[in-house]
Design a protein around this motif. Structure first.
Motif, PDB file in Angstrom:
ATOM      1  N   PRO A 200       0.832  -1.209   0.000  1.00  0.00           N
ATOM      2  CA  PRO A 200       0.000   0.000   0.000  1.00  0.00           C
ATOM      3  C   PRO A 200       0.866   1.259   0.000  1.00  0.00           C
ATOM      4  N   ILE A 201       0.344   2.321  -0.566  1.00  0.00           N
ATOM      5  CA  ILE A 201       1.017   3.619  -0.618  1.00  0.00           C
ATOM      6  C   ILE A 201       0.098   4.654   0.016  1.00  0.00           C
ATOM      7  N   VAL A 202       0.668   5.590   0.752  1.00  0.00           N
ATOM      8  CA  VAL A 202      -0.094   6.672   1.356  1.00  0.00           C
ATOM      9  C   VAL A 202       0.412   8.002   0.811  1.00  0.00           C
ATOM     10  N   VAL A 203      -0.512   8.920   0.528  1.00  0.00           N
ATOM     11  CA  VAL A 203      -0.171  10.272   0.089  1.00  0.00           C
ATOM     12  C   VAL A 203      -0.704  11.253   1.126  1.00  0.00           C
ATOM     13  N   PHE A 204       0.150  12.171   1.559  1.00  0.00           N
ATOM     14  CA  PHE A 204      -0.154  13.104   2.638  1.00  0.00           C
ATOM     15  C   PHE A 204       0.168  14.502   2.119  1.00  0.00           C
ATOM     16  N   GLY A 205      -0.780  15.435   2.163  1.00  0.00           N
ATOM     17  CA  GLY A 205      -0.542  16.717   1.506  1.00  0.00           C
ATOM     18  C   GLY A 205      -1.085  17.932   2.215  1.00  0.00           C
ATOM     19  N   GLN A 212      -5.418  13.729   2.000  1.00  0.00           N
ATOM     20  CA  GLN A 212      -4.876  12.385   2.197  1.00  0.00           C
ATOM     21  C   GLN A 212      -5.531  11.433   1.207  1.00  0.00           C
ATOM     22  N   ALA A 213      -4.781  10.430   0.787  1.00  0.00           N
ATOM     23  CA  ALA A 213      -5.302   9.371  -0.068  1.00  0.00           C
ATOM     24  C   ALA A 213      -4.417   8.148   0.115  1.00  0.00           C
ATOM     25  N   TYR A 214      -4.904   6.993  -0.323  1.00  0.00           N
ATOM     26  CA  TYR A 214      -4.083   5.795  -0.258  1.00  0.00           C
ATOM     27  C   TYR A 214      -4.262   4.997  -1.543  1.00  0.00           C
ATOM     28  N   LEU A 215      -3.249   4.209  -1.876  1.00  0.00           N
ATOM     29  CA  LEU A 215      -3.237   3.443  -3.113  1.00  0.00           C
ATOM     30  C   LEU A 215      -3.069   1.963  -2.799  1.00  0.00           C
ATOM     31  N   THR A 216      -3.815   1.133  -3.514  1.00  0.00           N
ATOM     32  CA  THR A 216      -3.680  -0.317  -3.364  1.00  0.00           C
ATOM     33  C   THR A 216      -3.378  -0.927  -4.724  1.00  0.00           C
ATOM     34  N   CYS A 217      -2.666  -2.051  -4.701  1.00  0.00           N
ATOM     35  CA  CYS A 217      -2.203  -2.704  -5.922  1.00  0.00           C
ATOM     36  C   CYS A 217      -3.049  -3.936  -6.205  1.00  0.00           C
ATOM     37  N   ASP A 218      -3.441  -4.094  -7.469  1.00  0.00           N
ATOM     38  CA  ASP A 218      -4.224  -5.275  -7.835  1.00  0.00           C
ATOM     39  C   ASP A 218      -3.303  -6.371  -8.370  1.00  0.00           C
ATOM     40  N   LEU A 344       0.748   3.783  10.729  1.00  0.00           N
ATOM     41  CA  LEU A 344       0.174   2.721  11.558  1.00  0.00           C
ATOM     42  C   LEU A 344      -1.131   2.201  10.969  1.00  0.00           C
ATOM     43  N   ALA A 345      -1.949   3.103  10.439  1.00  0.00           N
ATOM     44  CA  ALA A 345      -3.272   2.719   9.942  1.00  0.00           C
ATOM     45  C   ALA A 345      -3.183   1.883   8.658  1.00  0.00           C
ATOM     46  N   TYR A 346      -2.245   2.231   7.751  1.00  0.00           N
ATOM     47  CA  TYR A 346      -2.215   1.592   6.437  1.00  0.00           C
ATOM     48  C   TYR A 346      -1.023   0.669   6.225  1.00  0.00           C
ATOM     49  N   MET A 347      -0.020   0.723   7.095  1.00  0.00           N
ATOM     50  CA  MET A 347       1.217  -0.037   6.902  1.00  0.00           C
ATOM     51  C   MET A 347       1.695   0.087   5.452  1.00  0.00           C
ATOM     52  N   PRO A 348       2.016   1.304   5.014  1.00  0.00           N
ATOM     53  CA  PRO A 348       2.341   1.544   3.600  1.00  0.00           C
ATOM     54  C   PRO A 348       3.765   1.124   3.239  1.00  0.00           C
ATOM     55  N   THR A 349       3.968  -0.173   3.096  1.00  0.00           N
ATOM     56  CA  THR A 349       5.293  -0.681   2.730  1.00  0.00           C
ATOM     57  C   THR A 349       5.688  -0.254   1.316  1.00  0.00           C
ATOM     58  N   GLY A 350       4.709   0.251   0.548  1.00  0.00           N
ATOM     59  CA  GLY A 350       5.010   0.800  -0.764  1.00  0.00           C
ATOM     60  C   GLY A 350       5.504   2.224  -0.700  1.00  0.00           C
ATOM     61  N   ILE A 352       5.412   6.255   1.736  1.00  0.00           N
ATOM     62  CA  ILE A 352       4.618   7.438   2.060  1.00  0.00           C
ATOM     63  C   ILE A 352       5.156   8.575   1.195  1.00  0.00           C
ATOM     64  N   TYR A 353       4.270   9.221   0.458  1.00  0.00           N
ATOM     65  CA  TYR A 353       4.651  10.362  -0.379  1.00  0.00           C
ATOM     66  C   TYR A 353       4.008  11.615   0.202  1.00  0.00           C
ATOM     67  N   ILE A 354       4.831  12.579   0.565  1.00  0.00           N
ATOM     68  CA  ILE A 354       4.352  13.834   1.140  1.00  0.00           C
ATOM     69  C   ILE A 354       4.353  14.883   0.036  1.00  0.00           C
ATOM     70  N   ALA A 355       3.169  15.392  -0.283  1.00  0.00           N
ATOM     71  CA  ALA A 355       3.019  16.378  -1.348  1.00  0.00           C
ATOM     72  C   ALA A 355       2.404  17.655  -0.756  1.00  0.00           C
ATOM     73  N   GLY A 356       1.840  18.497  -1.616  1.00  0.00           N
ATOM     74  CA  GLY A 356       1.239  19.739  -1.132  1.00  0.00           C
ATOM     75  C   GLY A 356       2.237  20.882  -1.115  1.00  0.00           C
ATOM     76  N   GLY A 357       1.723  22.099  -1.118  1.00  0.00           N
ATOM     77  CA  GLY A 357       2.585  23.271  -1.221  1.00  0.00           C
ATOM     78  C   GLY A 357       3.313  23.661   0.044  1.00  0.00           C
ATOM     79  N   VAL A 358       2.814  23.240   1.213  1.00  0.00           N
ATOM     80  CA  VAL A 358       3.397  23.691   2.481  1.00  0.00           C
ATOM     81  C   VAL A 358       4.727  22.987   2.776  1.00  0.00           C
TER      82      VAL A 358
END
Length: 452
Positions: A200-205, A212-218, A344-350, A352-358
């Motif tokens: 799983p991948i997590v995006v934090f912005g 916030q969003a998360y990605l799953t692989c099929d 902790l919530a998603y265990m994003p072993t793929g 964590i990508y931090i985006a956003g302008g700040v």
């Protein structure tokens, strides 16, 4: 054999085009099956070739695709048009323009103007797909944008614009898909660990809000983005000072709502209230009340004429004002804690990508306060947190537009299916992580040859 793992199911046929003589091409067809029960042994039960005339050899002209993408906000709408070959391997930017959103009655009007301006470049062609990342919650390809008072309907827009398909998606979902299209130079690694190519991948912005969003692989190793409203999760104070901050923010939120005429009781303080751009100004006001002896009248006057959060950020990084520094250190700690909670919530072993302008504008303070320390400070699971790869997308990388392109290419694949079409299924750094997967699941990569 490594690459046949995806075709383990009995009877699955793998097709591959190869060169053939005399202006023809050969199609290799492999029939693979899974035998041996739990042993997971792969056998190839049939190989055959077929020949047919190549479109290039017969002189058939392959059609090209025009498609339009956009990143649509309440202030400005950034639109781009691309032209690609049939397989989407070679494409070029045809046109790009930024429109002032408030000056138009609808997004359809903007797109009509944009298409009309580029009619000569398009010739007799029309756009085949259009994907817009918009600031608002999308349901059934429809969205209302309160900042512009636009009601958008993808199907109606497709008819009005004579486009095969118009897709509307939330702007932060667009950021999630944009992760799949980033190159190495578009981000930096702040916790350099191997990525699980199917994790799983997590995006934090943090930006105006906290996306916030998360990605799953099929099973095809292709990622799908899922929206999240995790930015509204509770901010949890850890110290007595942070408890006072919690009460300060709750009272401030209540007072603001009363001014607007709302009588809804404020029952929590969200991460967004602390970590978003506007939260920085509120943090400064809290520490201003805690330590009035450090108030600088000249700096306060500056805040009256400039963006307050920006002033706090600049002087916090310079470390030339005690209150600004306190506010930015608190912001950085809360930032790290929120990212750690997501981990902790998603265990994003793929990753964590931090985006956003700040974030890119405040990398100095994040580094000085040791961001990864606060991300990983999760008690018994701290070691687990330390194994998760973390990336920060660089400033001015148009992640939303990149995400719209990724989705547009997938739309074209559905509209015009071809064996040779190329789309982004997973982040490009996944190709460097095969060793990680092979180490974790060796049975997927090593097959015992079958005699006879």
């Amino acid at each position: 054999l490594k690459r046949l793992e995806a075709w383990k199911n009995t009877g699955t046929r793998l097709q591959r085009w190869g060169g053939g003589g005399g202006g023809r091409r050969r199609k290799l067809m492999i029939t693979a099956g899974l035998i041996g029960g739990g042993g997971g042994l792969l056998t190839i039960s049939g190989i055959s070739y077929a020949e047919e005339a190549s479109p290039r050899a017969t002189g058939t002209k392959r059609p090209s695709h025009f498609y339009i993408v956009g990143d649509i906000g309440g202030t400005k709408s950034r639109i781009q048009m691309y032209r690609s070959d049939q397989e989407l391997k070679e494409e070029r930017l045809v046109a790009a323009k930024t429109f002032p959103s408030q000056e138009y009655g609808s997004l359809t009007t903007i797109l009509e103007e944009f298409i009309a301006e580029n009619k000569e470049a398009m010739g007799r062609h029309s756009a085949r797909a259009c994907v817009m990342a918009v600031a608002g919650p999308v349901e059934l390809n429809r969205v209302y944008m309160p900042n512009t008072n636009w009601n958008l309907d993808g199907e109606e827009m497709a008819k009005a614009l004579n486009i095969n398909k118009v897709v509307l998606m939330n702007d932060f979902v667009g950021v999630g898909y944009g992760i799949l299209g980033l190159d190495k130079q578009d981000y930096i690694s702040i916790q350099d660990k191997p990525c699980n190519p199917r994790g799983p991948i997590v995006v934090f912005g943090p930006g105006t809000g906290l996306g916030q969003a998360y990605l799953t692989c099929d099973g095809r190793r292709e990622y799908t983005v899922w929206p999240s409203e995790g930015g509204h999760a509770d901010w949890a104070p850890r110290t007595n000072e942070e408890m006072r901050l919690w009460h300060f923010l709750k009272n401030r939120i209540r007072n603001r709502m009363r001014v607007r005429g709302s009588i809804v009781e404020v029952d929590h303080v969200s991460n967004e209230r602390v970590i978003s751009g506007s939260g920085i100004a509120d943090l400064y006001d809290f520490f201003r009340g805690e330590h009035p002896e450090f108030i600088d009248p000249k700096l306060e006057m500056k805040m009256n004429h400039m963006d307050k959060s920006a002033v706090v950020s600049i002087h916090g990084a310079k470390n030339d004002n005690f209150l600004c520094r306190m506010a930015m250190e608190q912001w950085a700690r809360s930032f790290g804690q929120a990212v750690g909670d997501l981990a902790l919530a998603y265990m994003p072993t793929g990753g964590i990508y931090i985006a956003g302008g700040v974030t890119p504008k405040n990398m100095q303070i994040l580094e000085e306060t040791n961001l990864t320390k606060w991300i990983n400070a999760k008690g018994r699971l701290s070691k687990t947190m330390e194994s998760i790869p973390i990336f920060v997308v660089k400033d001015k990388v148009p992640v939303g537009l990149i995400g719209s392109r990724v989705v547009a290419r997938r739309v074209l694949r559905e509209l015009y299916p071809t064996e040779e079409i190329h789309v982004e299924g997973q982040p490009k750094n996944r190709l460097e992580s095969e060793l990680f997967l092979e180490k974790q699941y060796p049975e997927m990569f090593h097959y015992t040859p079958i005699e006879g």
